[in-house]
Design a protein around this motif. Sequence first.
Motif, PDB file in Angstrom:
ATOM      1  N   LEU A  35       0.954  -1.404   0.150  1.00 12.68           N
ATOM      2  CA  LEU A  35      -0.038   0.078   0.051  1.00 12.68           C
ATOM      3  C   LEU A  35       1.088   1.353   0.012  1.00 12.68           C
ATOM      4  O   LEU A  35       0.495   2.101  -0.474  1.00 12.68           O
ATOM      5  CB  LEU A  35      -1.074   0.076   1.148  1.00 12.68           C
ATOM      6  CG  LEU A  35      -2.274  -0.885   1.102  1.00 12.68           C
ATOM      7  CD1 LEU A  35      -2.838  -1.040   2.599  1.00 12.68           C
ATOM      8  CD2 LEU A  35      -3.130  -0.488   0.299  1.00 12.68           C
ATOM      9  N   ALA A  36       2.126   1.106   0.801  1.00 11.89           N
ATOM     10  CA  ALA A  36       2.774   2.340   0.888  1.00 11.89           C
ATOM     11  C   ALA A  36       3.522   2.723  -0.477  1.00 11.89           C
ATOM     12  O   ALA A  36       3.782   3.757  -0.738  1.00 11.89           O
ATOM     13  CB  ALA A  36       3.898   2.120   1.899  1.00 11.89           C
ATOM     14  N   ALA A  37       3.811   1.592  -1.298  1.00 12.18           N
ATOM     15  CA  ALA A  37       4.692   1.963  -2.628  1.00 12.18           C
ATOM     16  C   ALA A  37       4.026   1.048  -3.543  1.00 12.18           C
ATOM     17  O   ALA A  37       4.534   0.106  -4.099  1.00 12.18           O
ATOM     18  CB  ALA A  37       6.051   1.504  -2.426  1.00 12.18           C
ATOM     19  N   PRO A  38       2.976   1.178  -4.211  1.00 12.88           N
ATOM     20  CA  PRO A  38       2.105   0.489  -5.332  1.00 12.88           C
ATOM     21  C   PRO A  38       2.923   0.170  -6.595  1.00 12.88           C
ATOM     22  O   PRO A  38       3.603   1.186  -6.968  1.00 12.88           O
ATOM     23  CB  PRO A  38       0.662   1.049  -5.325  1.00 12.88           C
ATOM     24  CG  PRO A  38       0.677   2.268  -4.554  1.00 12.88           C
ATOM     25  CD  PRO A  38       1.838   2.422  -3.825  1.00 12.88           C
ATOM     26  N   GLY A  39       3.244  -0.967  -6.784  1.00 18.86           N
ATOM     27  CA  GLY A  39       3.871  -1.395  -8.103  1.00 18.86           C
ATOM     28  C   GLY A  39       5.318  -1.323  -7.933  1.00 18.86           C
ATOM     29  O   GLY A  39       6.126  -1.695  -8.589  1.00 18.86           O
ATOM     30  N   ALA A  40       5.931  -1.001  -6.475  1.00 19.10           N
ATOM     31  CA  ALA A  40       7.103  -1.088  -6.480  1.00 19.10           C
ATOM     32  C   ALA A  40       7.520  -2.389  -5.902  1.00 19.10           C
ATOM     33  O   ALA A  40       6.845  -2.670  -4.726  1.00 19.10           O
ATOM     34  CB  ALA A  40       7.491   0.330  -5.754  1.00 19.10           C
ATOM     35  N   GLY A  41       8.656  -2.945  -6.099  1.00 18.04           N
ATOM     36  CA  GLY A  41       9.047  -4.143  -5.268  1.00 18.04           C
ATOM     37  C   GLY A  41       8.250  -5.352  -5.674  1.00 18.04           C
ATOM     38  O   GLY A  41       7.535  -5.372  -6.489  1.00 18.04           O
ATOM     39  N   ASP A  42       8.423  -6.326  -4.753  1.00 17.52           N
ATOM     40  CA  ASP A  42       7.749  -7.651  -4.990  1.00 17.52           C
ATOM     41  C   ASP A  42       6.631  -7.721  -3.984  1.00 17.52           C
ATOM     42  O   ASP A  42       6.190  -9.047  -3.791  1.00 17.52           O
ATOM     43  CB  ASP A  42       8.542  -8.758  -5.028  1.00 17.52           C
ATOM     44  CG  ASP A  42       9.563  -8.635  -3.732  1.00 17.52           C
ATOM     45  OD1 ASP A  42       9.346  -7.861  -2.831  1.00 17.52           O
ATOM     46  OD2 ASP A  42      10.164  -9.787  -3.310  1.00 17.52           O
ATOM     47  N   ALA A  43       6.327  -6.730  -3.158  1.00 10.94           N
ATOM     48  CA  ALA A  43       5.290  -6.916  -2.004  1.00 10.94           C
ATOM     49  C   ALA A  43       3.950  -7.596  -2.601  1.00 10.94           C
ATOM     50  O   ALA A  43       3.347  -8.437  -2.018  1.00 10.94           O
ATOM     51  CB  ALA A  43       4.682  -5.658  -1.540  1.00 10.94           C
ATOM     52  N   GLU A  44       3.366  -7.305  -3.703  1.00 14.70           N
ATOM     53  CA  GLU A  44       2.242  -7.742  -4.220  1.00 14.70           C
ATOM     54  C   GLU A  44       2.444  -9.166  -4.862  1.00 14.70           C
ATOM     55  O   GLU A  44       1.429  -9.910  -4.435  1.00 14.70           O
ATOM     56  CB  GLU A  44       1.821  -7.046  -5.630  1.00 14.70           C
ATOM     57  CG  GLU A  44       1.243  -5.600  -5.111  1.00 14.70           C
ATOM     58  CD  GLU A  44       1.234  -4.390  -5.992  1.00 14.70           C
ATOM     59  OE1 GLU A  44       1.469  -4.936  -7.217  1.00 14.70           O
ATOM     60  OE2 GLU A  44       0.718  -3.541  -5.919  1.00 14.70           O
ATOM     61  N   ALA A  45       3.433  -9.542  -5.360  1.00 19.18           N
ATOM     62  CA  ALA A  45       3.802 -10.982  -5.419  1.00 19.18           C
ATOM     63  C   ALA A  45       3.630 -11.760  -4.303  1.00 19.18           C
ATOM     64  O   ALA A  45       3.160 -12.948  -4.197  1.00 19.18           O
ATOM     65  CB  ALA A  45       5.028 -11.092  -6.409  1.00 19.18           C
ATOM     66  N   THR A  46       4.487 -11.142  -3.422  1.00 20.53           N
ATOM     67  CA  THR A  46       4.811 -11.886  -1.887  1.00 20.53           C
ATOM     68  C   THR A  46       3.219 -12.294  -1.416  1.00 20.53           C
ATOM     69  O   THR A  46       2.949 -12.967  -0.725  1.00 20.53           O
ATOM     70  CB  THR A  46       5.523 -11.083  -1.178  1.00 20.53           C
ATOM     71  OG1 THR A  46       6.754 -10.796  -1.719  1.00 20.53           O
ATOM     72  CG2 THR A  46       5.715 -11.796   0.227  1.00 20.53           C
ATOM     73  N   MET A  47       2.239 -11.170  -1.520  1.00 16.60           N
ATOM     74  CA  MET A  47       1.017 -11.152  -0.889  1.00 16.60           C
ATOM     75  C   MET A  47       0.354 -12.360  -1.468  1.00 16.60           C
ATOM     76  O   MET A  47      -0.379 -13.117  -0.845  1.00 16.60           O
ATOM     77  CB  MET A  47       0.223 -10.002  -1.099  1.00 16.60           C
ATOM     78  CG  MET A  47       0.584  -8.783  -0.252  1.00 16.60           C
ATOM     79  SD  MET A  47      -0.047  -7.155  -0.524  1.00 16.60           S
ATOM     80  CE  MET A  47      -1.640  -7.484  -0.737  1.00 16.60           C
ATOM     81  N   ALA A  48       0.350 -12.466  -2.957  1.00 15.40           N
ATOM     82  CA  ALA A  48      -0.232 -13.654  -3.675  1.00 15.40           C
ATOM     83  C   ALA A  48       0.285 -15.058  -2.913  1.00 15.40           C
ATOM     84  O   ALA A  48      -0.577 -15.955  -2.845  1.00 15.40           O
ATOM     85  CB  ALA A  48      -0.058 -13.559  -5.008  1.00 15.40           C
ATOM     86  N   VAL A  49       1.467 -15.135  -2.753  1.00 18.86           N
ATOM     87  CA  VAL A  49       2.251 -16.487  -2.301  1.00 18.86           C
ATOM     88  C   VAL A  49       1.577 -16.837  -1.164  1.00 18.86           C
ATOM     89  O   VAL A  49       1.262 -17.699  -0.822  1.00 18.86           O
ATOM     90  CB  VAL A  49       3.884 -16.275  -2.417  1.00 18.86           C
ATOM     91  CG1 VAL A  49       4.525 -17.617  -1.694  1.00 18.86           C
ATOM     92  CG2 VAL A  49       4.426 -16.342  -3.948  1.00 18.86           C
ATOM     93  N   LEU A  50       1.645 -15.727  -0.007  1.00 20.44           N
ATOM     94  CA  LEU A  50       1.309 -16.123   1.059  1.00 20.44           C
ATOM     95  C   LEU A  50      -0.407 -16.244   1.290  1.00 20.44           C
ATOM     96  O   LEU A  50      -0.822 -17.346   2.149  1.00 20.44           O
ATOM     97  CB  LEU A  50       1.400 -14.577   1.974  1.00 20.44           C
ATOM     98  CG  LEU A  50       2.927 -14.325   2.283  1.00 20.44           C
ATOM     99  CD1 LEU A  50       2.921 -13.108   2.784  1.00 20.44           C
ATOM    100  CD2 LEU A  50       3.656 -15.513   3.278  1.00 20.44           C
TER     101      LEU A  50
END
Length: 154
Positions: A35-50
């Motif tokens: 949420l803090a940096a949308p589209g930056a880094g791999d946080a969204e992919a990590t969320m999907a894996v979790l």
Amino acid sequence: MTKFFLALHILAAIVAIGPVAVAASMFPPVARRALAAPGAGDAEATMAVLYRICRIYALVGIAVPLFGFAAAGVMKVTGQTWVIVSIVLTLLAAVVLGALVLPRQAQLIEGGRDGAAASVKDTKQLAMFVGIFNLLWAAVTIIMIVRPGSTLGH
């Protein structure tokens, strides 16, 4: 047969519930990063894996009460208070996971993709529900060890 079902019950709990507890606990902070940096880094992919770990191991986790019922049946303790309380707490944990944790994880993932109004407040609420889920499982674990009122040991 008792030791066999009890071993399967304990192994299923470790293998199935442990990953859900860890992945679900990791999800809110990762979602806050996304949420803090949308589209930056791999946080969204990590969320999907979790989220996938939580979903799959939640299904695998069905083996825990199944083997628990088998062990309790062989041990002839299904009517004892400690078993009934653990069943109720397990059902509550399943409801919390299925009705409160997994849907909110999915909403946060979709919110990240669609730009919907996901907020830090949503991640804090999710963290609270994950905490409740984990506390319920901790209580079940303690009951399984202590077995208050059990005639199996002193």
